[in-house]
Design a protein around this motif. Structure first.
Motif, PDB file in Angstrom:
ATOM      1  N   VAL A 115       0.198   4.344  -0.333  1.00 63.63           N
ATOM      2  CA  VAL A 115      -0.281   5.488   0.451  1.00 63.63           C
ATOM      3  C   VAL A 115       0.273   5.418   1.867  1.00 63.63           C
ATOM      4  O   VAL A 115       0.758   6.409   2.426  1.00 63.63           O
ATOM      5  CB  VAL A 115      -1.823   5.530   0.476  1.00 63.63           C
ATOM      6  N   LEU A 116       0.236   4.219   2.455  1.00 59.93           N
ATOM      7  CA  LEU A 116       0.769   4.038   3.803  1.00 59.93           C
ATOM      8  C   LEU A 116       2.279   4.276   3.841  1.00 59.93           C
ATOM      9  O   LEU A 116       2.802   4.877   4.788  1.00 59.93           O
ATOM     10  CB  LEU A 116       0.457   2.624   4.313  1.00 59.93           C
ATOM     11  N   GLU A 117       2.974   3.817   2.807  1.00 62.14           N
ATOM     12  CA  GLU A 117       4.429   4.004   2.773  1.00 62.14           C
ATOM     13  C   GLU A 117       4.793   5.487   2.647  1.00 62.14           C
ATOM     14  O   GLU A 117       5.763   5.949   3.254  1.00 62.14           O
ATOM     15  CB  GLU A 117       5.044   3.211   1.607  1.00 62.14           C
ATOM     16  N   LEU A 162       9.059   0.841   7.508  1.00 60.52           N
ATOM     17  CA  LEU A 162       8.850   0.921   6.066  1.00 60.52           C
ATOM     18  C   LEU A 162       8.793  -0.491   5.485  1.00 60.52           C
ATOM     19  O   LEU A 162       9.539  -1.377   5.909  1.00 60.52           O
ATOM     20  CB  LEU A 162       9.984   1.701   5.400  1.00 60.52           C
ATOM     21  N   ASN A 163       7.932  -0.683   4.508  1.00 58.76           N
ATOM     22  CA  ASN A 163       7.766  -2.005   3.909  1.00 58.76           C
ATOM     23  C   ASN A 163       8.668  -2.169   2.684  1.00 58.76           C
ATOM     24  O   ASN A 163       8.221  -2.469   1.582  1.00 58.76           O
ATOM     25  CB  ASN A 163       6.299  -2.215   3.524  1.00 58.76           C
ATOM     26  N   ILE A 196       2.916   7.940   3.774  1.00 57.19           N
ATOM     27  CA  ILE A 196       2.611   8.515   5.096  1.00 57.19           C
ATOM     28  C   ILE A 196       3.764   8.264   6.063  1.00 57.19           C
ATOM     29  O   ILE A 196       4.178   9.159   6.815  1.00 57.19           O
ATOM     30  CB  ILE A 196       1.295   7.938   5.655  1.00 57.19           C
ATOM     31  N   LYS A 197       4.290   7.034   6.039  1.00 65.39           N
ATOM     32  CA  LYS A 197       5.445   6.714   6.892  1.00 65.39           C
ATOM     33  C   LYS A 197       6.636   7.606   6.529  1.00 65.39           C
ATOM     34  O   LYS A 197       7.362   8.090   7.403  1.00 65.39           O
ATOM     35  CB  LYS A 197       5.845   5.246   6.717  1.00 65.39           C
ATOM     36  N   SER A 198       6.824   7.819   5.223  1.00 65.38           N
ATOM     37  CA  SER A 198       7.929   8.661   4.757  1.00 65.38           C
ATOM     38  C   SER A 198       7.783  10.086   5.263  1.00 65.38           C
ATOM     39  O   SER A 198       8.762  10.725   5.668  1.00 65.38           O
ATOM     40  CB  SER A 198       7.978   8.637   3.228  1.00 65.38           C
ATOM     41  N   TRP A 212       6.246   0.928  13.375  1.00 65.85           N
ATOM     42  CA  TRP A 212       5.626   1.008  12.042  1.00 65.85           C
ATOM     43  C   TRP A 212       6.705   1.128  10.970  1.00 65.85           C
ATOM     44  O   TRP A 212       6.913   2.189  10.399  1.00 65.85           O
ATOM     45  CB  TRP A 212       4.691   2.218  11.995  1.00 65.85           C
ATOM     46  N   GLU A 229       8.597   3.223  -6.775  1.00 65.16           N
ATOM     47  CA  GLU A 229       8.070   3.344  -5.413  1.00 65.16           C
ATOM     48  C   GLU A 229       9.153   3.851  -4.459  1.00 65.16           C
ATOM     49  O   GLU A 229       8.896   4.715  -3.613  1.00 65.16           O
ATOM     50  CB  GLU A 229       7.541   1.984  -4.920  1.00 65.16           C
ATOM     51  N   ASN A 257       0.853  -1.187   0.000  1.00 68.76           N
ATOM     52  CA  ASN A 257       0.000   0.000   0.000  1.00 68.76           C
ATOM     53  C   ASN A 257       0.887   1.234   0.000  1.00 68.76           C
ATOM     54  O   ASN A 257       1.440   1.637   1.019  1.00 68.76           O
ATOM     55  CB  ASN A 257      -0.899  -0.020   1.242  1.00 68.76           C
TER      56      ASN A 257
END
Length: 274
Positions: free
Chosen positions: A4-6, A40-41, A8-10, A38, A219, A2
């Motif tokens: 969007v989540l990555e 990063l993926n 946000i984490k950034s 949380w 990405e 996802n």
């Protein structure tokens, strides 16, 4: 994944970087907590690269804010002022030698030995106590402006910067602490610490990119770009804040904060996580 989540984490990591790089409170301690809660993926290699390269965004903020002061070619400067600027750069480079040498030779070994929660917590608490100690009543700094820092003092500050290779110490924390102990005013100590970060972070970012290579996925590039821009924008605000803050306040609040964060790290990793 996802994205969007990555992203946000950034953004959050960019904020953490922009705030904690300049305040003497340890970016590593905050990064370890966030990355555990949380992460990063992405691969560990990219995550390590990301955490170093977004520091360049913070450095760019310092260059922008202090461009005139750091520019020896400025037509607005007198010949004397240009010489003083070259002298300042020379002192910054001299102070950067110890961490460059030790970092290149021992950084991986230091990370393997000390990149863990107990070390970070102890470093946070020990240096927090040190900041409370240096703010004793009646202290009168002999060096009021960064231009008056001599070569010997600059080198000694650079030696202290080596301690920042130990996670939890804080690069700005170790250099500000050293400068104050060596007789600098809070303002001069903070300013010189900012300038010292330029070669240190440029070198670290460059080495990480060369080691990782330039083969980023779309990405990865997006996440890296977002973190970089956020770190830059937040750093603009934080650097201005700290320079205004130290004109009227001491560093005790950062000492107490470090102690509290060190206790939180210990509580989280050894009690809550068991």
């Amino acid at each position: 994944m996802n994205m969007v989540l990555e992203v946000i984490k950034s953004v959050i990591l960019g904020v953490i970087q922009g705030v904690t790089e300049w305040l003497p409170i340890s970016s590593t301690g905050h990064m370890i907590l966030f990355n555990d809660l949380w992460p990063l993926n992405f691969s560990k290699a990219f995550t390590d690269l990301f955490l170093v390269v977004i520091q360049f965004g913070s450095i760019l903020a310092v260059i922008v804010l202090f461009f005139h002061k750091l520019n020896p070619f400025s037509p607005k400067k007198t010949t004397l002022q240009k010489r003083q600027t070259w002298s300042l750069w020379l002192k910054v480079l001299v102070a950067s030698v110890p961490v460059a040498v030790i970092g290149l030779v021992f950084e991986e070994k230091i990370d393997a030995l000390f990149y863990n929660a107990p070390t970070v917590a102890v470093a946070l608490i020990v240096y927090g106590i040190a900041f409370l100690f240096i703010e004793r009543p009646g202290r009168r700094p002999a060096i009021r402006d960064v231009e008056h820092i001599n070569g010997k003092t600059a080198l000694l500050i650079g030696v202290f910067q080596v301690l920042a290779l130990i996670p939890g110490t804080s690069r700005s924390g170790s250099t500000i602490l050293a400068a104050v102990l060596l007789g600098c005013s809070r303002y001069a100590a903070a300013e010189f610490s900012f300038f010292l970060a330029i070669p240190a972070m440029l070198g670290a970012s460059g080495l990480k990119i060369l080691k990782y290579g330039f083969h980023f996925s779309s990405e990865e590039l997006l996440v890296l770009a977002v973190g970089f821009v956020v770190a830059f924008l937040v750093s603009l605000v934080v650097v201005r804040f700290l320079m205004n803050f130290v004109k009227k306040h001491d560093f005790k609040v950062f000492g107490w904060y470090r102690i509290a964060l060190g206790l939180v790290v210990l509580l989280y990793f050894f009690v809550l996580k068991g």
